[in-house]
Design a protein around this motif. Structure first.
Motif, PDB file in Angstrom:
ATOM      1  N   THR A  53     -14.716 103.213  30.356  1.00  0.00           N
ATOM      2  CA  THR A  53     -15.429 103.517  29.122  1.00  0.00           C
ATOM      3  C   THR A  53     -16.625 102.600  28.928  1.00  0.00           C
ATOM      4  O   THR A  53     -17.720 103.045  28.549  1.00  0.00           O
ATOM      5  CB  THR A  53     -14.465 103.403  27.919  1.00  0.00           C
ATOM      6  N   ASN A  56     -19.576 103.403  31.290  1.00  0.00           N
ATOM      7  CA  ASN A  56     -20.299 104.635  30.936  1.00  0.00           C
ATOM      8  C   ASN A  56     -20.719 104.658  29.463  1.00  0.00           C
ATOM      9  O   ASN A  56     -21.143 105.706  28.958  1.00  0.00           O
ATOM     10  CB  ASN A  56     -19.427 105.863  31.232  1.00  0.00           C
ATOM     11  N   ALA A  57     -20.570 103.545  28.761  1.00  0.00           N
ATOM     12  CA  ALA A  57     -20.879 103.535  27.328  1.00  0.00           C
ATOM     13  C   ALA A  57     -22.369 103.742  27.083  1.00  0.00           C
ATOM     14  O   ALA A  57     -23.225 103.206  27.793  1.00  0.00           O
ATOM     15  CB  ALA A  57     -20.411 102.220  26.710  1.00  0.00           C
ATOM     16  N   GLY A  58     -22.625 104.505  26.050  1.00  0.00           N
ATOM     17  CA  GLY A  58     -23.996 104.697  25.612  1.00  0.00           C
ATOM     18  C   GLY A  58     -24.232 104.005  24.288  1.00  0.00           C
ATOM     19  O   GLY A  58     -23.394 103.231  23.798  1.00  0.00           O
ATOM     20  N   GLU A  59     -25.355 104.323  23.658  1.00  0.00           N
ATOM     21  CA  GLU A  59     -25.687 103.686  22.391  1.00  0.00           C
ATOM     22  C   GLU A  59     -24.709 104.050  21.279  1.00  0.00           C
ATOM     23  O   GLU A  59     -24.450 103.250  20.380  1.00  0.00           O
ATOM     24  CB  GLU A  59     -27.108 104.080  21.968  1.00  0.00           C
ATOM     25  N   ASN A  60     -24.151 105.240  21.334  1.00  0.00           N
ATOM     26  CA  ASN A  60     -23.269 105.712  20.256  1.00  0.00           C
ATOM     27  C   ASN A  60     -21.783 105.582  20.606  1.00  0.00           C
ATOM     28  O   ASN A  60     -20.937 106.079  19.861  1.00  0.00           O
ATOM     29  CB  ASN A  60     -23.598 107.166  19.911  1.00  0.00           C
ATOM     30  N   THR A  61     -21.483 104.947  21.737  1.00  0.00           N
ATOM     31  CA  THR A  61     -20.074 104.826  22.150  1.00  0.00           C
ATOM     32  C   THR A  61     -19.397 103.699  21.379  1.00  0.00           C
ATOM     33  O   THR A  61     -19.942 102.596  21.261  1.00  0.00           O
ATOM     34  CB  THR A  61     -19.971 104.539  23.658  1.00  0.00           C
ATOM     35  N   TYR A 121     -15.606 105.635  38.101  1.00  0.00           N
ATOM     36  CA  TYR A 121     -16.367 105.572  36.850  1.00  0.00           C
ATOM     37  C   TYR A 121     -17.512 106.583  36.817  1.00  0.00           C
ATOM     38  O   TYR A 121     -17.970 106.973  35.747  1.00  0.00           O
ATOM     39  CB  TYR A 121     -16.880 104.145  36.598  1.00  0.00           C
TER      40      TYR A 121
END
Length: 382
Positions: A53, A56-61, A121
């Protein structure tokens, strides 16, 4: 008989019950170990998902839960690799990580502990999570070994206690038999003494009655010996030279002329704490044992020597000898090289010398085909 059978049945019942309880404890320990191991596997799977997680996290994760999963692991060591290179470690000492060889060895240990968890991942790209056992799991892993050691020690203690009890019972039996033998000999012995008096009154040749009296005295000595078995003997300040000479002289006159006897001792008395009756028994046992080893033909040398604190009595024969690995076993009950005999003479001698007189008896030297020298050592009295 029925009592003995019931006692044996109870003993076996206790043994089987003990083994059943031990097996149950070991099985439960193994079960707990597997449960904890599975739980740690689940924790590592969650850790792997959290790792995926974060990668692969983005700005909204929302990364709060993955970070909490990471922070909750304070006991399980982890090495994260990608393309066989270490990219992250958890709960591992810095000195291990900073040393390339130590890190490689630690990674090999983790590989042996558990199968790795593969993290894909992104499609086609993988990381491997290697983890070890927590401190609690390691303790639980070695708990059965510690338990088995305790059980073995307990079983050895029980066996030793049982064996000691059995030996003590046998000793009481032998002591009782010896005392009963002494009692039984006493009756005909008293009668023989009366017959000797009658022979004297009839003016029978004095040399005959004298020899009979010597043998009666000998029987009385033997009776006294048997009566002392199992009892604490009374020690008195005695001249060990005179006591040894008396026993030796009696034995010398009753053995074959094919035995060449020699005796050497100081001219002055040597005093020790001694029970004369039991001491004569030890001399008799050693002399007879030596003559048996020579098969009734050879030379026997008895020597008494002293230093400032001790007196030594050595009995040397020209018999068959014994090997060095038998120097201690010759004193064990039942050991004998003869076709006939109980193997109790030297065992009894050792007990009289060491337990009763607080002395030492040992095989001083021996050579196969050339003979043996036995030695007794006693503490001198002032």
């Amino acid at each position: 008989m029925q009592f003995s059978e019931r006692r044996n049945t109870s003993r076996w019942l206790i043994i089987f019950t003990s083994f059943f309880i031990i097996t149950l404890i070991l099985w439960n320990t193994y079960t707990f170990f597997q449960i904890f191991k599975n739980e740690e596997r689940l924790k590592m799977n969650l850790w792997a998902k959290a790792q995926k997680t974060l990668i692969n996290a983005g700005e909204n994760t929302d990364v709060e839960l993955p970070l909490q999963i990471f922070s909750n692991n304070t006991t399980i060591p982890i090495i994260l690799t990608e393309n066989d290179s270490i990219i992250n470690t958890v709960n591992i000492a810095d000195e291990i990580i900073n040393d390339k060889n130590s890190a490689a060895r630690f990674l090999a240990t983790l590989k042996n502990d558990n199968d790795p968890i593969v993290i894909e991942y992104v499609p086609g790209r993988f990381q491997k999570l290697y983890y070890g056992n927590s401190e609690l799991l390691n303790k639980l892993k070695y708990y059965p070994v510690a338990l088995l050691l305790i059980i073995v020690l307990f079983a050895a203690l029980v066996y030793y206690f049982y064996r000691s009890t059995k030996i003590a019972t046998q000793n009481k039996l032998w002591a009782g038999m010896a005392k009963e033998t002494a009692h039984q000999i006493g009756t005909p012995l008293s009668s023989l003494i009366g017959w000797v008096e009658i022979l004297k009154a009839d003016n029978v040749d004095e040399s005959i009655t004298t020899e009979i009296e010597k043998d009666i005295d000998r029987l009385q000595t033997i009776t006294e010996r048997f009566s002392k078995i199992g009892s604490e003997p009374v020690l008195e300040r005695s001249d060990i030279v005179a006591e040894t000479i008396a026993s030796y002289t009696y034995l010398q006159s009753r053995f074959s002329k094919q035995i060449a006897f020699t005796f050497e001792a100081p001219d002055s008395p040597i005093f020790v704490k001694l029970n004369p009756t039991l001491h004569s028994w030890t001399i008799e046992n050693l002399v007879k044992n030596a003559i048996d080893a020579m098969k009734g033909k050879g030379s026997l040398d008895l020597r008494i020597s002293q230093d400032q604190d001790q007196v030594r009595i050595s009995v040397k024969d020209s018999g068959s000898g014994i090997s060095k690995n038998q120097f201690k076993t010759v004193f064990e009950p039942g050991f004998t090289t003869k076709k006939r005999g109980w193997g109790l003479g030297l065992s009894l001698t050792k007990r009289i010398v060491e337990e009763y007189h607080k002395g030492i008896i040992k095989v001083l030297q021996s050579e196969i085909g050339k003979g043996t020298t036995m030695q007794m050592i006693f503490k001198k009295e002032a």
